[in-house]
Design an enzyme around this catalytic site. Sequence first.
Site, PDB file in Angstrom:
ATOM      1  N   GLY A 126       0.769  -1.245   0.000  1.00 52.22           N
ATOM      2  CA  GLY A 126       0.000   0.000   0.000  1.00 52.22           C
ATOM      3  C   GLY A 126       0.797   1.290   0.000  1.00 52.22           C
ATOM      4  N   ARG A 129       6.828  -6.980   8.163  1.00 48.76           N
ATOM      5  CA  ARG A 129       6.984  -8.363   8.628  1.00 48.76           C
ATOM      6  C   ARG A 129       7.179  -9.318   7.472  1.00 48.76           C
ATOM      7  NH1 ARG A 129       1.462  -8.165  11.864  1.00 48.76           N
ATOM      8  NH2 ARG A 129       1.086  -7.085   9.895  1.00 48.76           N
ATOM      9  N   ASP A 150       8.233  -6.955  13.800  1.00 52.16           N
ATOM     10  CA  ASP A 150       6.863  -6.562  14.130  1.00 52.16           C
ATOM     11  C   ASP A 150       6.961  -5.322  15.017  1.00 52.16           C
ATOM     12  OD1 ASP A 150       4.312  -6.323  15.330  1.00 52.16           O
ATOM     13  OD2 ASP A 150       3.957  -8.477  15.152  1.00 52.16           O
ATOM     14  N   VAL A 151       6.335  -4.227  14.614  1.00 52.10           N
ATOM     15  CA  VAL A 151       6.467  -2.989  15.409  1.00 52.10           C
ATOM     16  C   VAL A 151       5.896  -3.145  16.823  1.00 52.10           C
ATOM     17  CG1 VAL A 151       6.558  -1.387  13.430  1.00 52.10           C
ATOM     18  CG2 VAL A 151       4.341  -1.919  14.483  1.00 52.10           C
ATOM     19  N   ASN A 166       4.650   4.537   9.005  1.00 50.92           N
ATOM     20  CA  ASN A 166       3.461   4.213   8.215  1.00 50.92           C
ATOM     21  C   ASN A 166       2.797   2.904   8.640  1.00 50.92           C
ATOM     22  OD1 ASN A 166       1.840   4.006   5.544  1.00 50.92           O
ATOM     23  ND2 ASN A 166       3.203   2.220   5.464  1.00 50.92           N
ATOM     24  N   SER A 197      -4.751   9.563  10.113  1.00 53.06           N
ATOM     25  CA  SER A 197      -5.903   9.203   9.276  1.00 53.06           C
ATOM     26  C   SER A 197      -6.988  10.233   9.527  1.00 53.06           C
ATOM     27  CB  SER A 197      -6.421   7.820   9.682  1.00 53.06           C
ATOM     28  OG  SER A 197      -7.658   7.542   9.056  1.00 53.06           O
ATOM     29  N   TYR A 238     -10.041   1.850  16.355  1.00 54.72           N
ATOM     30  CA  TYR A 238      -9.148   2.314  15.283  1.00 54.72           C
ATOM     31  C   TYR A 238      -9.030   3.847  15.355  1.00 54.72           C
ATOM     32  CZ  TYR A 238      -7.091   3.331  10.736  1.00 54.72           C
ATOM     33  OH  TYR A 238      -6.263   3.816   9.740  1.00 54.72           O
ATOM     34  N   THR A 291      -5.974   0.150  -0.801  1.00 59.87           N
ATOM     35  CA  THR A 291      -4.771  -0.665  -0.533  1.00 59.87           C
ATOM     36  C   THR A 291      -5.256  -2.015   0.014  1.00 59.87           C
ATOM     37  OG1 THR A 291      -4.693   0.103   1.746  1.00 59.87           O
ATOM     38  CG2 THR A 291      -3.433   1.407   0.141  1.00 59.87           C
TER      39      THR A 291
HETATM   40  P1  NAP Z   1      -1.819  -1.908   3.955  1.00 64.22           P
HETATM   41  O1  NAP Z   1      -1.738  -2.001   2.481  1.00 64.22           O
HETATM   42  O2  NAP Z   1      -2.559  -2.980   4.685  1.00 64.22           O
HETATM   43  O3  NAP Z   1      -0.329  -1.787   4.540  1.00 64.22           O
HETATM   44  C1  NAP Z   1      -0.072  -1.835   5.919  1.00 64.22           C
HETATM   45  C2  NAP Z   1       1.421  -1.958   6.130  1.00 64.22           C
HETATM   46  O4  NAP Z   1       1.708  -1.909   7.532  1.00 64.22           O
HETATM   47  C3  NAP Z   1       1.977  -3.254   5.596  1.00 64.22           C
HETATM   48  O5  NAP Z   1       3.196  -2.995   4.931  1.00 64.22           O
HETATM   49  C4  NAP Z   1       2.210  -4.084   6.838  1.00 64.22           C
HETATM   50  O6  NAP Z   1       3.356  -4.905   6.641  1.00 64.22           O
HETATM   51  C5  NAP Z   1       2.527  -3.005   7.878  1.00 64.22           C
HETATM   52  N1  NAP Z   1       2.204  -3.455   9.224  1.00 64.22           N
HETATM   53  C6  NAP Z   1       0.965  -3.628   9.755  1.00 64.22           C
HETATM   54  N2  NAP Z   1       1.063  -4.085  11.008  1.00 64.22           N
HETATM   55  C7  NAP Z   1       2.391  -4.211  11.269  1.00 64.22           C
HETATM   56  C8  NAP Z   1       3.124  -4.662  12.400  1.00 64.22           C
HETATM   57  N3  NAP Z   1       2.522  -5.061  13.520  1.00 64.22           N
HETATM   58  N4  NAP Z   1       4.482  -4.665  12.336  1.00 64.22           N
HETATM   59  C9  NAP Z   1       5.110  -4.242  11.212  1.00 64.22           C
HETATM   60  N5  NAP Z   1       4.470  -3.798  10.117  1.00 64.22           N
HETATM   61  C10 NAP Z   1       3.125  -3.805  10.145  1.00 64.22           C
HETATM   62  O7  NAP Z   1      -2.507  -0.532   4.400  1.00 64.22           O
HETATM   63  P2  NAP Z   1      -2.208   1.001   4.001  1.00 64.22           P
HETATM   64  O8  NAP Z   1      -3.505   1.566   3.584  1.00 64.22           O
HETATM   65  O9  NAP Z   1      -1.032   1.123   3.107  1.00 64.22           O
HETATM   66  O10 NAP Z   1      -1.882   1.587   5.450  1.00 64.22           O
HETATM   67  C11 NAP Z   1      -0.684   2.284   5.766  1.00 64.22           C
HETATM   68  C12 NAP Z   1      -0.980   3.297   6.856  1.00 64.22           C
HETATM   69  O11 NAP Z   1      -1.916   4.259   6.376  1.00 64.22           O
HETATM   70  C13 NAP Z   1      -1.580   2.696   8.127  1.00 64.22           C
HETATM   71  O12 NAP Z   1      -1.018   3.338   9.249  1.00 64.22           O
HETATM   72  C14 NAP Z   1      -3.066   3.059   8.000  1.00 64.22           C
HETATM   73  O13 NAP Z   1      -3.692   3.116   9.259  1.00 64.22           O
HETATM   74  C15 NAP Z   1      -2.963   4.410   7.315  1.00 64.22           C
HETATM   75  N6  NAP Z   1      -4.175   4.857   6.618  1.00 64.22           N
HETATM   76  C16 NAP Z   1      -4.754   4.060   5.657  1.00 64.22           C
HETATM   77  C17 NAP Z   1      -5.917   4.509   5.034  1.00 64.22           C
HETATM   78  C18 NAP Z   1      -6.639   3.681   3.991  1.00 64.22           C
HETATM   79  O14 NAP Z   1      -7.817   3.981   3.673  1.00 64.22           O
HETATM   80  N7  NAP Z   1      -6.004   2.679   3.381  1.00 64.22           N
HETATM   81  C19 NAP Z   1      -6.470   5.751   5.375  1.00 64.22           C
HETATM   82  C20 NAP Z   1      -5.839   6.527   6.326  1.00 64.22           C
HETATM   83  C21 NAP Z   1      -4.691   6.069   6.946  1.00 64.22           C
HETATM   84  P3  NAP Z   1       3.477  -6.455   7.030  1.00 64.22           P
HETATM   85  O15 NAP Z   1       2.113  -7.048   6.979  1.00 64.22           O
HETATM   86  O16 NAP Z   1       4.438  -7.002   6.014  1.00 64.22           O
HETATM   87  O17 NAP Z   1       4.068  -6.404   8.383  1.00 64.22           O
END
Ligand code: NAP
Length: 250
Positions: free
Chosen positions: A14, A35, A57-58, A84, A137, A150, A185
């Site tokens: 994402g 991870r 893992d964070v 992120n 967010s 959340y 994403t």
């Molecule tokens: P995504 O595609 O699901 O990506 C999430 C990323 O975070 C993955 O690379 C995952 O990597 C990593 N991650 C999650 N938990 C983790 C953990 N415990 N330890 C290490 N890495 C971890 O989602 P995204 O939309 O790109 O989200 C990225 C950020 O944007 C997040 O903080 C989310 O809250 C924020 N956000 C998203 C949206 C939306 O609508 N998509 C809107 C506002 C804000 P691994 O699984 O490989 O560890």
Amino acid sequence: MKDKTILITGASSGIGWATAEAFSKQGARLILCGRRKEKLESLAHQLKTETLILTFDVRDRKAVFETLDKLPKDWVNIDVLINNAGNAHGLDPVQTANIEDWEAMIDGNVKGLMYVTKALLPGMIKSRKGHIINLGSIAGKEVYPNGSVYCSSKFAVDAFTQGLRIDLNKEGIKVGAIHPGLVQTEFSEVRFKGDRARAAKVYEGIQALSAQDVADAILYMAQTPDQVNVADLVLLPTRQANAYISNRES
Ligand code: NAP
């Protein structure tokens, strides 16, 4: 960005993945964290600039500090930290929500982001430079139904960002946050535990932001001149008015 060192958590998917691509195109060296090692390797493989892969893992405090305390000598000077990594788990009212989901969100989105920041701060303070960009967010600005925990985690990111900016004010380190609305994403697939049909519905009838749209905004934040700090940036799809009102095509 040429030859700057950027550490991105959650680079395996994402927004993090797109941000790595955007910074790499500008010549930055990248520390890619997540991870899923195989995903990070496939990203690194396609980037043209130098990369270092770190898998942890964070939520695991020991792993975060052990890994980041032992960065190879060439990689210790971080110019930009992009916090992120994070996800939503579940979409339920408090009375029926799963407590494991709550813990995953608070431990990852809040405590994990704090651990990574704390682990990298000594290096930034020593070099009197650096920039920390946190992924908040729209859920950290407004609460929506069934999203209480959340949203709590993202309100915490907002508060932590503001506090960090105050604490680091004398250290010459920039601190800001970006708060996206709906971004297409893996986010919804994770939230709904692999239920792709349910995840797809989230994006129906609305052109969500792409991960690249958010990455472009992060790059903009990182490229402002020294005297400019983008402290707080809310980025919404045009059809989204706030956390819970969107103009969807029927
Ligand atoms: P995504 O595609 O699901 O990506 C999430 C990323 O975070 C993955 O690379 C995952 O990597 C990593 N991650 C999650 N938990 C983790 C953990 N415990 N330890 C290490 N890495 C971890 O989602 P995204 O939309 O790109 O989200 C990225 C950020 O944007 C997040 O903080 C989310 O809250 C924020 N956000 C998203 C949206 C939306 O609508 N998509 C809107 C506002 C804000 P691994 O699984 O490989 O560890």
